[in-house]
Design a protein around this motif. Structure first.
Motif, mmCIF file in Angstrom:
data_model
loop_
_atom_site.group_PDB
_atom_site.id
_atom_site.type_symbol
_atom_site.label_atom_id
_atom_site.label_comp_id
_atom_site.label_asym_id
_atom_site.label_seq_id
_atom_site.Cartn_x
_atom_site.Cartn_y
_atom_site.Cartn_z
ATOM 1 N N LEU A 1 0.848 -1.179 0.000
ATOM 2 C CA LEU A 1 0.000 0.000 0.000
ATOM 3 C C LEU A 1 0.894 1.243 0.000
ATOM 4 O O LEU A 1 2.092 1.163 0.278
ATOM 5 C CB LEU A 1 -0.906 0.026 1.235
ATOM 6 N N CYS A 59 5.787 -3.999 3.762
ATOM 7 C CA CYS A 59 4.320 -4.082 3.760
ATOM 8 C C CYS A 59 3.851 -5.365 3.077
ATOM 9 O O CYS A 59 4.116 -5.574 1.897
ATOM 10 C CB CYS A 59 3.723 -2.870 3.052
ATOM 11 N N THR A 60 3.152 -6.211 3.822
ATOM 12 C CA THR A 60 2.565 -7.433 3.249
ATOM 13 C C THR A 60 1.067 -7.251 2.995
ATOM 14 O O THR A 60 0.358 -8.227 2.793
ATOM 15 C CB THR A 60 2.749 -8.632 4.192
ATOM 16 N N GLU A 61 0.610 -5.999 3.037
ATOM 17 C CA GLU A 61 -0.837 -5.708 2.988
ATOM 18 C C GLU A 61 -1.539 -6.434 4.133
ATOM 19 O O GLU A 61 -2.710 -6.781 4.053
ATOM 20 C CB GLU A 61 -1.423 -6.075 1.613
ATOM 21 N N CYS A 62 -0.772 -6.681 5.177
ATOM 22 C CA CYS A 62 -1.209 -7.370 6.395
ATOM 23 C C CYS A 62 -1.432 -8.869 6.197
ATOM 24 O O CYS A 62 -1.881 -9.552 7.122
ATOM 25 C CB CYS A 62 -2.423 -6.710 7.050
ATOM 26 N N ALA A 81 6.132 -1.274 9.032
ATOM 27 C CA ALA A 81 6.418 -0.750 7.701
ATOM 28 C C ALA A 81 6.157 0.746 7.577
ATOM 29 O O ALA A 81 6.563 1.367 6.606
ATOM 30 C CB ALA A 81 5.584 -1.500 6.662
ATOM 31 N N ILE A 82 5.473 1.321 8.575
ATOM 32 C CA ILE A 82 5.064 2.727 8.480
ATOM 33 C C ILE A 82 5.963 3.589 9.358
ATOM 34 O O ILE A 82 6.257 3.235 10.497
ATOM 35 C CB ILE A 82 3.597 2.902 8.922
ATOM 36 N N CYS A 132 0.665 -1.125 12.449
ATOM 37 C CA CYS A 132 1.278 -1.977 11.427
ATOM 38 C C CYS A 132 2.043 -3.141 12.066
ATOM 39 O O CYS A 132 2.988 -2.916 12.822
ATOM 40 C CB CYS A 132 2.222 -1.167 10.548
ATOM 41 N N PRO A 133 1.659 -4.378 11.749
ATOM 42 C CA PRO A 133 2.316 -5.536 12.357
ATOM 43 C C PRO A 133 3.730 -5.748 11.831
ATOM 44 O O PRO A 133 4.497 -6.511 12.417
ATOM 45 C CB PRO A 133 1.402 -6.698 11.957
ATOM 46 N N ASN A 134 4.075 -5.081 10.744
ATOM 47 C CA ASN A 134 5.398 -5.267 10.143
ATOM 48 C C ASN A 134 6.337 -4.086 10.367
ATOM 49 O O ASN A 134 7.456 -4.094 9.860
ATOM 50 C CB ASN A 134 5.250 -5.515 8.638
ATOM 51 N N PRO A 165 -6.010 -4.864 5.690
ATOM 52 C CA PRO A 165 -4.911 -3.938 5.998
ATOM 53 C C PRO A 165 -5.285 -3.047 7.187
ATOM 54 O O PRO A 165 -6.255 -2.292 7.126
ATOM 55 C CB PRO A 165 -4.761 -3.126 4.715
ATOM 56 N N GLN A 166 -4.529 -3.164 8.253
ATOM 57 C CA GLN A 166 -4.867 -2.452 9.486
ATOM 58 C C GLN A 166 -4.752 -0.943 9.338
ATOM 59 O O GLN A 166 -5.556 -0.197 9.896
ATOM 60 C CB GLN A 166 -3.965 -2.943 10.627
ATOM 61 N N CYS A 167 -3.787 -0.489 8.587
ATOM 62 C CA CYS A 167 -3.622 0.957 8.436
ATOM 63 C C CYS A 167 -4.835 1.573 7.735
ATOM 64 O O CYS A 167 -5.317 2.628 8.131
ATOM 65 C CB CYS A 167 -2.333 1.272 7.680
ATOM 66 N N ILE A 223 5.164 4.351 3.787
ATOM 67 C CA ILE A 223 5.189 2.901 3.936
ATOM 68 C C ILE A 223 6.400 2.357 3.190
ATOM 69 O O ILE A 223 6.622 2.706 2.029
ATOM 70 C CB ILE A 223 3.898 2.278 3.359
HETATM 71 FE FE1 SF4 Z 1 1.478 -2.251 7.591
HETATM 72 FE FE2 SF4 Z 1 -0.576 -3.762 6.910
HETATM 73 FE FE3 SF4 Z 1 -0.615 -1.177 6.344
HETATM 74 FE FE4 SF4 Z 1 1.049 -2.764 5.016
HETATM 75 S S1 SF4 Z 1 -1.198 -2.856 4.977
HETATM 76 S S2 SF4 Z 1 1.565 -0.785 5.924
HETATM 77 S S3 SF4 Z 1 1.584 -4.271 6.588
HETATM 78 S S4 SF4 Z 1 -0.617 -2.061 8.385
#
Ligand code: SF4
Ligand code: SF4
Length: 82
Positions: A2, A37-40, A22-23, A18-20, A47-49, A32
């Motif tokens: 994303l 970013c794995t798109e969650c 990435a932000i 963001c679990p990774n 996607p949590q964001c 990002i």
């Molecule tokens: Fe992080 Fe998920 Fe958003 Fe990607 S989609 S930036 S992994 S919260």
């Protein structure tokens, strides 16, 4: 992956979700890291964001379109590395 558009209001709500990791805060808006970013995928169904952003400024990056398999592969590499 994303991408955060320049509609971002720097509210900082997405970063901790963001679990990774990435932000991060960029020079002008939040950004990002597409390599993180794995798109969650691997963590959450959505996607949590995107879920928390109050101004809906986190679309799919048209230049970084990835299949679910590719995203899962990225997730595995990231979790193995940590
Ligand atoms: Fe992080 Fe998920 Fe958003 Fe990607 S989609 S930036 S992994 S919260
Ligand atoms: Fe920007 Fe949306 Fe993240 Fe807030 S939640 S910092 S507006 S991308």
């Amino acid at each position: 992956a994303l991408i955060i558009t320049d509609d971002c209001i720097n509210c900082d709500v997405c970063e901790p979700e963001c679990p990774n990791g990435a932000i991060s805060q960029g020079e002008e808006i939040y950004v990002i890291d597409p390599n993180l970013c794995t798109e969650c995928v691997g963590h959450f169904d959505e996607p949590q964001c995107q879920q928390v952003c109050p101004v809906d400024c986190i679309p799919l990056d048209p230049d970084r379109v990835e299949s679910r398999e590719q995203l899962m592969e990225k997730y595995k590499l990231l979790t193995e590395a940590s």
